[in-house]
Scaffold this active site. Structure first.
Site, short mmCIF file in Angstrom:
data_model
loop_
_atom_site.label_atom_id
_atom_site.label_comp_id
_atom_site.label_asym_id
_atom_site.label_seq_id
_atom_site.Cartn_x
_atom_site.Cartn_y
_atom_site.Cartn_z
N ASP A 1 1.01 -8.09 -3.74
CA ASP A 1 -0.37 -7.65 -3.51
C ASP A 1 -0.68 -7.64 -2.02
O ASP A 1 -0.59 -8.68 -1.36
CB ASP A 1 -1.31 -8.63 -4.24
N ASP A 2 -1.01 -6.49 -1.47
CA ASP A 2 -1.39 -6.39 -0.05
C ASP A 2 -0.25 -6.71 0.91
O ASP A 2 -0.49 -7.19 2.01
CB ASP A 2 -2.54 -7.36 0.30
N ASP B 1 1.01 -3.13 -3.81
CA ASP B 1 -0.02 -2.17 -4.23
C ASP B 1 -0.56 -1.34 -3.07
O ASP B 1 -0.86 -0.16 -3.22
CB ASP B 1 -1.15 -2.86 -5.03
N ASN B 2 -0.72 -1.97 -1.91
CA ASN B 2 -1.18 -1.23 -0.72
C ASN B 2 -0.71 -2.00 0.50
O ASN B 2 -0.31 -3.16 0.39
CB ASN B 2 -2.71 -1.06 -0.72
N CYS C 1 -6.59 -2.52 -3.69
CA CYS C 1 -5.84 -2.98 -4.86
C CYS C 1 -6.14 -2.17 -6.12
O CYS C 1 -5.25 -1.55 -6.70
CB CYS C 1 -6.14 -4.44 -5.16
#
Ligand SMILES: *[C@@H]1O[C@H](CO)[C@@H](O)[C@H](O)[C@H]1NC(C)=O
Ligand SMILES: *[C@@H]1O[C@H](CO)[C@@H](O)[C@H](O)[C@H]1NC(C)=O
Ligand SMILES: *[C@@H]1O[C@H](CO)[C@@H](O)[C@H](O)[C@H]1NC(C)=O
Length: 627
Positions: free
Chosen positions: A37-38, A315-316, A73
């Site tokens: 995540d991130d 995710d990003n 997200c």
């Protein structure tokens, strides 16, 4: 082992390791995707993941040009789950009005997405970890649809690594006391039954798809992520890398747009905080590297390693110190959008890097391709394309022309962004809505950006990979203006493209005078097309809004494209309301969890001190809808 006749040796070699092995009785390949995540590709966090380096990149392919098309997200995950651009899902933020889990449900997008298609292909579909923002203690009983098994971290606990609360298949939330989020998300640990999850999947008859979605290295509120205790002292000297776009001078900063041009220089305190954020992140992802290690070891133990695609991504992306922003995501620039992607599996070469351009919305079609689902059964609304061939042949045999359809990446955003260090006190920056186009080519690479204030930015990525020198600022050279005219026209298509117009924006952009099909930026640059592109409608925003509003984003190309935007495949959500996720009703661990003794915690240990949340602790639930 099956016997290969000599005559077909060449064919057999070609097939060796390929997804559909010669043996008709063999099981179709499994797919495991591990999505952090991130995380970032360009801040070097992957350098701190030895297992990823050795086992996925060393025994698979690393993709250097993979993008998240929306740097946040929930929208990015929705795009991944539906195989669509964010303008087609209209899940465009983590909170109202842009989106969250409630909007996703109300739009009915949960009735037609990845797990449903995976099951159509005859696979088991399972999910563990973070789902969409807004899945919480008040709507856990309406679990994500489609999965054979889902065990999701829920809000408002999700950002506290030391207060692990999850709901399994919509059952009452369970708190795993004394454990760290990363350790509970490890699929070897994750199940309420006494049999390990991955074990059970591997022993079953059907091939499977498993999504493992740890929360690391997302910030914990506005604080750096909390690593497992066993990693808390690692890399004491590590600092965020200072690239050319790190905390730039006034001279450079003033050429940026919206709030960016007014950002103050980061002082030494903000720089130190950015370094602490970096450190927390590389410590927190140690747990993600362990998950990769555990998954691979289990696949190997069960003899399924060579028959499983193992994919790592995030995710990003994320920036630290870029353009004077000490920490966060949601920007259109390279560090927020270029994502880690590594793949190993049947037919995938080992230790190779690939430059093919791809995006998260390409995953769904790629998975369906791997699973061999009949094309007639594919959802008609996919905006992405299968990458399977390019995964297997990562070095392109022929160089595409500059700016051909495959090199075009659309990136978009609506709504505010937050600065994620404590010193900036959750500073919210509004007017962060934009349309972005990237031409990702080895020979010539461009980034063109139209903000909701209609300010523009243009970067020659070949010369300026860190996006410092805005060529659209001040007096624009005639050469760059000709280029902007072309890029604007492509952006006019990609900002609202669906299906084939996403896969080939040139199909909507043929100058009437063209003698032959224009299908690359190179071809479009011919002087005889100057007038066509000069007079082409311009990307425009009426004003800065928090969500996607067609009237505000006129004009569209082709005319009428605003009537599509994937609307036929989702319900209108005007005036939707988000459920209030409530306050934490149970306390976090007294001591940071994740000591060395928990590295391979048994199920008994994990379950030893669980607590099922009571009604008082969750607060009132939202009414369950009728299906
Ligand atoms: C972009 O940068 C490259 C590398 O410096 C340079 O060769 C090229 O001329 C530039 N293109 C334009 C249109 O400015
Ligand atoms: C946001 O953009 C609007 C124009 O749409 C402008 O009036 C406003 O001042 C901007 N706000 C900020 C904080 O830049
Ligand atoms: C996107 O969602 C917002 C908020 O629900 C809604 O007002 C808007 O009409 C939607 N836009 C499109 C193009 O569907």
């Amino acid at each position: 082992m099956h016997v290969v006749p000599i005559a077909s040796l060449a064919a057999a070699l070609a097939l060796a390791g390929s997804a559909l092995a010669a043996d008709a009785g063999s099981k179709r390949p499994n797919v495991v995707i591990i999505m952090s995540d991130d995380q970032d590709r360009l801040l070097g966090s992957m350098d701190y993941m030895p297992v990823l380096q050795k086992e996925l990149m060393g025994n698979g392919v690393e993709f250097e040009n993979h993008y998240g098309t929306i740097s946040n997200c929930c929208p990015s995950r929705a795009s991944f789950l539906r195989g669509q651009a964010a303008h087609s899902t209209n899940i465009t933020h983590v909170r109202p009005p842009g989106g969250n889990y409630d909007k996703w449900r109300l739009a009915g997008e949960d009735k037609n997405y990845l797990p449903h298609w995976i099951k159509k292909a005859g696979y088991k579909a399972e999910y563990v970890g973070k789902f969409l923002n807004g899945y919480s203690q008040v709507n856990y009983h309406i679990p994500p649809k489609g999965w054979d098994h889902v065990d999701a971290l829920i809000e408002p606990y999700i950002n506290d690594y030391n207060n692990v609360v999850m709901s399994q298949n919509g059952e009452r939330p369970v708190q795993y006391r004394g454990f760290h989020s990363n350790d509970v998300t490890d699929p070897l640990a994750n199940t309420k039954t006494s049999i390990d999850r991955l074990d059970r999947l591997l022993d079953a008859e059907d091939p499977f798809f498993l999504a493992v979605m740890p929360y690391a290295p997302h910030v914990s509120g506005d604080k750096p992520p909390t690593p497992q205790a066993r990693h808390a002292d690692k890399f004491p000297d590590a600092k965020a890398p200072r690239f050319a776009n790190w905390n730039p001078s006034d001279e450079i900063q003033k050429t940026k747009s919206v709030f960016l041009k007014d950002m103050k220089l980061m002082d030494s305190e903000a720089e130190a905080s950015a370094d602490r954020l970096f450190l927390g992140r590389i410590r927190a992802i140690q747990g993600v590297d362990e998950i990769i290690e555990d998954v691979l070891a289990k696949l190997e133990e069960k003899g399924q390693l060579e028959n499983t695609y193992v994919i790592f991504t995030t995710d990003n992306g994320y920036h630290i110190g870029a353009h004077r922003l000490p920490g966060g995501k949601a920007l259109p620039y390279i560090q927020d959008t270029n994502l880690p992607l590594a793949v190993r599996g049947p037919g995938i070469p080992r230790g190779v890097k690939s430059k093919v351009a791809s995006a998260h919305l390409d995953f769904a079609p790629t998975f369906l391709d791997i699973m061999g689902l009949d094309k007639k059964e594919w959802p008609e609304f996919l905006d992405g394309r299968s990458l399977l061939e390019e995964w297997k042949k990562p070095v392109p045999e022929a160089k595409p022309e500059i700016g051909s359809a495959k090199e075009i990446i659309n990136i978009e955003f609506w709504g505010d962004k937050v600065v994620e260090i404590p010193e900036y006190k959750g500073m919210k920056l509004s007017n962060n809505s934009y349309k972005t186009l990237r031409i990702v080519s080895e020979e010539s690479s461009w980034m063109f950006l139209n903000w909701c204030t209609n300010e523009m930015e243009l970067y020659n990525i070949t010369a300026d990979p860190w996006e410092i020198n805005n060529l659209a600022y001040g007096e624009v050279t005639p050469e760059h203006q000709r280029l902007i005219n072309r890029l604007n026209s492509i952006l006019m298509v990609t900002k609202s493209c669906t299906k084939d117009s996403c896969r080939d924006p040139w199909s909507a952009l043929q100058p009437p005078e063209a003698q032959s099909r224009v299908s690359s930026l190179e071809a479009a640059m011919a002087p005889e097309h100057d007038e066509f592109y000069e007079t082409f409608p311009k990307v425009h925003f009426g004003r800065c809004m928090q969500y996607q509003d067609e009237a505000n984003e006129q004009p569209f190309w082709p005319p009428g494209a605003e009537n599509d935007l994937g609307k036929a495949h989702r319900q209108p959500t005007d005036n939707w309301v988000s459920s209030n996720k409530g306050k934490p009703g149970v306390k976090p661990n007294a001591e940071p969890a994740g000591g060395p003794e928990q590295r391979h915690a048994t199920m008994e240990q994990l379950m030893a001190d669980t607590h099922v949340l009571t009604d008082d602790e969750t607060g009132p639930l939202v009414p369950a809808e009728e299906d």
